[in-house]
Design an enzyme around this catalytic site. Structure first.
Site, PDB file in Angstrom:
ATOM      1  N   THR A  32     -15.125 -79.693  -8.520  1.00 51.36           N
ATOM      2  CA  THR A  32     -14.025 -78.746  -8.428  1.00 51.36           C
ATOM      3  C   THR A  32     -13.205 -78.789  -9.714  1.00 51.36           C
ATOM      4  O   THR A  32     -12.999 -79.866 -10.281  1.00 51.36           O
ATOM      5  CB  THR A  32     -13.122 -79.102  -7.229  1.00 51.36           C
ATOM      6  N   THR A  35     -13.441 -77.057 -15.544  1.00 52.91           N
ATOM      7  CA  THR A  35     -14.655 -77.381 -16.300  1.00 52.91           C
ATOM      8  C   THR A  35     -15.892 -77.243 -15.433  1.00 52.91           C
ATOM      9  O   THR A  35     -16.916 -76.690 -15.856  1.00 52.91           O
ATOM     10  CB  THR A  35     -14.569 -78.811 -16.874  1.00 52.91           C
ATOM     11  N   ASP A  89     -18.900 -83.428 -11.971  1.00 56.14           N
ATOM     12  CA  ASP A  89     -17.506 -83.211 -11.613  1.00 56.14           C
ATOM     13  C   ASP A  89     -16.626 -83.509 -12.812  1.00 56.14           C
ATOM     14  O   ASP A  89     -17.035 -84.218 -13.739  1.00 56.14           O
ATOM     15  CB  ASP A  89     -17.126 -84.124 -10.437  1.00 56.14           C
ATOM     16  N   ASP A  92      -9.237 -85.990 -14.322  1.00 55.46           N
ATOM     17  CA  ASP A  92      -7.932 -85.800 -14.953  1.00 55.46           C
ATOM     18  C   ASP A  92      -7.650 -86.893 -15.979  1.00 55.46           C
ATOM     19  O   ASP A  92      -6.908 -86.669 -16.935  1.00 55.46           O
ATOM     20  CB  ASP A  92      -6.840 -85.775 -13.880  1.00 55.46           C
ATOM     21  N   LYS A 102      -8.794 -88.583 -10.390  1.00 58.02           N
ATOM     22  CA  LYS A 102      -9.147 -87.223 -10.038  1.00 58.02           C
ATOM     23  C   LYS A 102      -8.192 -86.732  -8.949  1.00 58.02           C
ATOM     24  O   LYS A 102      -7.460 -87.516  -8.364  1.00 58.02           O
ATOM     25  CB  LYS A 102     -10.594 -87.149  -9.526  1.00 58.02           C
ATOM     26  N   GLY A 105      -6.955 -80.910  -8.448  1.00 61.15           N
ATOM     27  CA  GLY A 105      -7.228 -79.741  -7.620  1.00 61.15           C
ATOM     28  C   GLY A 105      -7.144 -80.036  -6.136  1.00 61.15           C
ATOM     29  O   GLY A 105      -7.545 -79.198  -5.313  1.00 61.15           O
ATOM     30  N   GLU A 111     -14.594 -84.921  -3.084  1.00 63.06           N
ATOM     31  CA  GLU A 111     -15.258 -85.276  -4.337  1.00 63.06           C
ATOM     32  C   GLU A 111     -15.733 -86.725  -4.317  1.00 63.06           C
ATOM     33  O   GLU A 111     -16.846 -87.031  -4.756  1.00 63.06           O
ATOM     34  CB  GLU A 111     -14.293 -85.056  -5.510  1.00 63.06           C
ATOM     35  N   LYS A 129      -8.714 -85.809 -21.963  1.00 61.61           N
ATOM     36  CA  LYS A 129      -8.689 -86.570 -20.709  1.00 61.61           C
ATOM     37  C   LYS A 129      -8.988 -88.063 -20.906  1.00 61.61           C
ATOM     38  O   LYS A 129      -8.919 -88.829 -19.951  1.00 61.61           O
ATOM     39  CB  LYS A 129      -9.709 -85.980 -19.726  1.00 61.61           C
TER      40      LYS A 129
END
Length: 236
Positions: A32, A35, A89, A92, A102, A105, A111, A129
Site C-alpha cells: 500500500t 511507491t 511494499d 516510511d 510502516k 497509509g 501489511e 526514507k
C-alpha cells in the site's frame, strides 16, 4: 527539476525494478502507498504485454485491491493459497539493519501479515526514507480497537510515548482503518531496541498491531538520483 518531480522519478525507478523481479506463476503480496501504486501499475503493464503470465496478487488494503483490479491483476486471499512467493511494499523509515516503520497509509496490520508470510519481502523506498535510527522522522503507528482508545493511550504514555490520534484529511473525525479501527501515531524520544518495543506495544490489550517491522525485510531497493537520472541501489 522540482523536489516533487525528483521524488516521483525515484519512486517510479524503484517500483519498476521491483516489478521486474516478479516471475510468471508467482503469488505476490501487493503493498500500500504511493511507491507500491507504481509497482502495481508496472505489473499490470507486464501482464498486458504478456511478458508476465499467471500471477496472483494478495492486496494489503482496499487501495491496493482497487489498483490491482484497475490494472488487471487477478486477486486471491490468504485462504486461497498455501504460500506467498514474494511481497513488495513501501516503508516510511528504514534503518541500517533493514528494520522498518510502516503505517503511513494505516494499512500496517494487513501489511505485516502479508509481508511476514512471503518467501521474500522486497521493500521499495526513495532515499529520503533511510534513517540512522527508527523514529527519527516518523512516529510509530498503532492500530487499536476504538473502545480501547483511553487505556491504550495511557499505557503508551507510561512507556514514554507521546500518542496522537490520527485525524482524517478533508474528513471530520479520526482515520478509520480497513478493519474499522483507530490509529495512534506515537512519538518516542529514542527507540533503542525496536524488537522489544514492537513486542511491548503489541502486548497492550486493545492493540491489534503496530508499525515496527523488525527482521521482516529481505531486500531494500532504494530509488536515488544521479544528477537528474534515477537509479536503484540494493541493500540486502
Amino acid at each position: 527539476m522540482s523536489m516533487s518531480d525528483a521524488v516521483k522519478l525515484m519512486k517510479q525507478a524503484v517500483a519498476k525494478a521491483a516489478a521486474e523481479r516478479v516471475k510468471s506463476g508467482m503469488v505476490v503480496g501487493l503493498g500500500t502507498g504511493s511507491t507500491t501504486a507504481f509497482v502495481i501499475q508496472f505489473l499490470g503493464d507486464r501482464l498486458r504485454s504478456r511478458e508476465l503470465t499467471d500471477i496472483r496478487g494478495i492486496p494489503t488494503s482496499f487501495q491496493a485491491s482497487v489498483l490491482a483490479k484497475k490494472y488487471g491483476i487477478p486477486l486471491v486471499t490468504l485462504d486461497d493459497v498455501e504460500h506467498l512467493d514474494l511481497a513488495i511494499d513501501g516503508a516510511d523509515e528504514v534503518d541500517p539493519d533493514k528494520n522498518l516503520i510502516k503505517g503511513g497509509g494505516a494499512a500496517h496490520t494487513r501489511e505485516k501479515i502479508v509481508d511476514s508470510l512471503a518467501d521474500e519481502f522486497i521493500v521499495v523506498v526513495d532515499s529520503s526514507k533511510l534513517v540512522d535510527r527508527l523514529g527519527s522522522t516518523f512516529p510509530v503507528p498503532i492500530e487499536l480497537l476504538p473502545l480501547a482508545l483511553s487505556p491504550v493511550t495511557r499505557a503508551v504514555e507510561k512507556m514514554g510515548g507521546q500518542p496522537n490520534l490520527r485525524m482524517g484529511v478533508k474528513k471530520d473525525g479520526p482515520v478509520i482503518t480497513d478493519q474499522g479501527n483507530l490509529v495512534l501515531d506515537v512519538t518516542f524520544d529514542e527507540i533503542k531496541d525496536p524488537a522489544s518495543l514492537e513486542a511491548s506495544l503489541n502486548n497492550i490489550p486493545g492493540v491489534l498491531e503496530n508499525g515496527l517491522f523488525v527482521g521482516v525485510a529481505d531486500i531494500i531497493l532504494v530509488g536515488e538520483l544521479d544528477g537528474e537520472t534515477p537509479k536503484v541501489r540494493e541493500i540486502n
